[in-house]
Scaffold this motif. Sequence first.
Motif, short mmCIF file in Angstrom:
data_model
loop_
_atom_site.label_atom_id
_atom_site.label_comp_id
_atom_site.label_asym_id
_atom_site.label_seq_id
_atom_site.Cartn_x
_atom_site.Cartn_y
_atom_site.Cartn_z
N PHE A 1 0.83 -1.21 0.00
CA PHE A 1 0.00 0.00 0.00
C PHE A 1 0.86 1.26 0.00
CE2 PHE A 1 -2.16 3.39 2.32
CZ PHE A 1 -3.36 3.50 1.63
N GLY A 2 1.87 1.30 0.87
CA GLY A 2 2.73 2.47 0.94
C GLY A 2 3.45 2.76 -0.36
N GLY A 3 4.01 1.71 -0.97
CA GLY A 3 4.74 1.90 -2.22
C GLY A 3 3.86 2.34 -3.36
N PHE A 4 2.72 1.66 -3.54
CA PHE A 4 1.81 2.01 -4.63
C PHE A 4 1.22 3.42 -4.43
CE2 PHE A 4 1.05 -2.59 -5.84
CZ PHE A 4 1.42 -2.44 -7.17
N THR A 5 0.99 3.82 -3.19
CA THR A 5 0.42 5.14 -2.91
C THR A 5 1.35 6.25 -3.40
OG1 THR A 5 -0.87 4.37 -1.01
CG2 THR A 5 -0.30 6.69 -1.05
N ILE A 6 2.65 5.99 -3.39
CA ILE A 6 3.61 6.96 -3.91
C ILE A 6 3.78 6.81 -5.42
CG2 ILE A 6 6.03 7.68 -3.87
CD1 ILE A 6 6.08 6.76 -0.93
N PHE A 7 3.87 5.57 -5.87
CA PHE A 7 4.24 5.31 -7.26
C PHE A 7 3.13 5.64 -8.27
CE2 PHE A 7 4.63 1.72 -10.54
CZ PHE A 7 5.31 2.52 -11.43
N LEU A 8 1.90 5.18 -8.04
CA LEU A 8 0.86 5.35 -9.05
C LEU A 8 0.51 6.81 -9.32
CD1 LEU A 8 -1.55 2.31 -8.50
CD2 LEU A 8 0.29 2.60 -10.18
N PRO A 9 0.42 7.70 -8.32
CA PRO A 9 0.21 9.12 -8.65
C PRO A 9 1.36 9.71 -9.48
CG PRO A 9 -0.36 8.71 -6.37
CD PRO A 9 0.30 7.45 -6.87
N THR A 10 2.58 9.27 -9.21
CA THR A 10 3.72 9.74 -10.00
C THR A 10 3.61 9.28 -11.44
OG1 THR A 10 5.10 9.59 -8.01
CG2 THR A 10 6.24 9.79 -10.11
N LEU A 11 3.20 8.03 -11.63
CA LEU A 11 2.99 7.49 -12.98
C LEU A 11 1.87 8.24 -13.69
CD1 LEU A 11 3.42 5.29 -15.16
CD2 LEU A 11 1.83 3.84 -13.86
N PRO B 1 11.74 6.90 -8.12
CA PRO B 1 11.50 5.64 -7.41
C PRO B 1 10.73 5.89 -6.12
CG PRO B 1 13.78 6.36 -7.14
CD PRO B 1 13.17 7.26 -8.16
N PRO B 2 9.78 5.02 -5.79
CA PRO B 2 8.97 5.24 -4.58
C PRO B 2 9.78 5.19 -3.30
CG PRO B 2 8.48 3.11 -5.58
CD PRO B 2 9.31 3.85 -6.55
N VAL B 3 10.89 4.47 -3.31
CA VAL B 3 11.80 4.44 -2.15
C VAL B 3 13.02 5.29 -2.50
CG1 VAL B 3 13.19 2.99 -0.64
CG2 VAL B 3 11.02 2.13 -1.52
N PRO B 4 13.16 6.47 -1.91
CA PRO B 4 14.26 7.36 -2.34
C PRO B 4 15.63 6.91 -1.89
CG PRO B 4 13.02 8.37 -0.54
CD PRO B 4 12.26 7.13 -0.94
N LEU B 5 15.74 6.30 -0.70
CA LEU B 5 17.03 5.96 -0.13
C LEU B 5 17.15 4.47 0.12
CD1 LEU B 5 17.15 8.82 2.51
CD2 LEU B 5 18.65 8.67 0.52
N GLN B 6 18.33 3.93 -0.16
CA GLN B 6 18.66 2.55 0.18
C GLN B 6 19.89 2.54 1.07
OE1 GLN B 6 17.15 -0.21 -0.30
NE2 GLN B 6 15.74 0.07 -2.01
N TYR B 7 19.87 1.64 2.05
CA TYR B 7 20.99 1.55 2.99
C TYR B 7 21.51 0.12 3.07
CZ TYR B 7 19.41 6.09 4.83
OH TYR B 7 19.05 7.41 4.97
N ALA B 8 22.78 0.01 3.45
CA ALA B 8 23.40 -1.29 3.75
C ALA B 8 24.63 -1.02 4.60
CB ALA B 8 23.77 -2.04 2.48
N ARG B 9 24.95 -1.96 5.49
CA ARG B 9 26.11 -1.81 6.35
C ARG B 9 27.20 -2.79 5.91
NH1 ARG B 9 26.26 0.97 10.83
NH2 ARG B 9 23.99 0.88 11.15
N ALA B 10 28.44 -2.32 5.88
CA ALA B 10 29.55 -3.17 5.45
C ALA B 10 29.69 -4.37 6.38
CB ALA B 10 30.85 -2.37 5.41
N ARG B 11 29.60 -5.55 5.81
CA ARG B 11 29.72 -6.79 6.58
C ARG B 11 31.20 -7.07 6.91
NH1 ARG B 11 25.82 -10.79 6.86
NH2 ARG B 11 24.72 -10.00 5.01
N LYS B 12 32.08 -6.50 6.10
CA LYS B 12 33.53 -6.67 6.27
C LYS B 12 34.22 -5.53 5.55
CE LYS B 12 33.70 -9.68 2.19
NZ LYS B 12 34.02 -11.04 1.68
#
Length: 489
Positions: A308-318, A368-379
């Motif tokens: 729901f959250g993703g589509f609520t952002i994406f479909l109006p943009t489309l 993109p509906p999700v503006p930021l992506q994160y990840a932490r260095a495993r090594k």
Amino acid sequence: MARIAMSNMSPAMSSSPSSLSPPSSAPPPPTTLPVRAIPGSYGWPLLGPLSDRLDYFWFQGPETFFRKRIEKYKSTVFRANVPPSFPFFLNVNPNVVVVLDCASFAHLFDMEIVEKSNVLVGDFMPSVKYTGNIRVCAYLDTSEPQHAQVKNFALDILKRSSRVWESEVISNLDTMWDTIEFSLAKDGKASVVFPLQKFLFNFLSKAIVGADPAASPQVAKSGYAMLDRWLALMLLPTVNIGILQPLEEIFLHSWTYPFALVSGDYNKLYQFIEKEGREAVERGKAEFGLTHQEAVHNLLFFLGFNAFGGFTIFLPTLLNAILSDTTGLQDRLRKEVREKGGPVLSFDSVKEMELVKSVVYETLRLNPPVPLQYARARKDFQLKSHDSVFDVKKGELLCGYQKLVMRDPKVFDEPESFNSDRFVKNSELLNHLYWSNGPQTGTPTESNKQCVAKDYVTLTACLFVAYMFRRYDSVTGSSSSITAVEKAN
């Protein structure tokens, strides 16, 4: 959909509606690029994070914040602080290594070198009270045994939902556009927001949970609004709203809001899923080893946050991308959707519509509906951009702003422009379409964090567009309101 997002929902399966073959999402192979120290600074303790926070939310805004630092450091990889931060987030470390080109960004999906435990929205993690005092799938790293259990549960849900997903989309689009037409006839203008959210809540409840909102009058009437309030309070410290400053900084970005403000809404939705979605809940327990609470809370998160959250952002943009076009795009879309796909709209029929698919992909690239992506260095590892290599230490948090990553001029021609035919002309670019926590050509599995419904999202969006131009010759308006429709003959 939120962080729309759907981007952490997970798995695909052999019966996925995607017709694309999955290449690797691994970073580029070793090169002889020069090794460079990561430029940038976190500034003085407390003052540096506060300064960056004010730039990010107030003085510059997210996009300009990142662009100016690319220019300053002459690099798409640099150090900066990303909110939330000081003064009331003392346990949050805002220090990140920012990655803003396709080559460096790809490292965020290599689970051999990064991990994703509790970094859905950065080092800040909303209270687990918002998810029933458990860490739902989006907060689990692939190394945690429960990740495979929950992700396979999500895979199974999606596989079973394929039987009703298409029909529920079409039937609920009928209701949505009937409502819009009624408002147009009455007032000369129709809001898109509430009919769209009701459409999304109804079809997603049936497709994902197997629960009919009509069984609960209160949920049927206000379920979408309950999800809106839950999502808003959970994510407020991380979201740029754009209201009058300094009020936004003082009241929205300075502290977390207590779950108690939305606990009533959440409990009603929990009870709705527990009762009306009991078949899916019992399957989660019997076949995937989840507790009753884990099954219900993850279902609610899949429904409310991811879908729901993703589509609520994406479909109006489309919708806005199509309605704001002045190059004749509506005419071309109308021609394609009426000439291709046969008499009945379905996932299979829209796969034949190359322009429709390209418009959907191009919208995801630019917004993109999700503006930021994160990840932490495993090594410790070496991160490669297009022109340099950087040493990243174990434990450092990587942050990618997707809106700029997918405007990488070394990958996309005229990257700032909306090109409706971009992916018709070059389908290889799908390797760099990262909106789903992985490339569009990737395959979600229990060993990665890619969106389980990535193919369903794009095909649902294609159905949305195809339905519109089989029903109407033209539509006038914006992402928030429709001012005129011309019905098809």
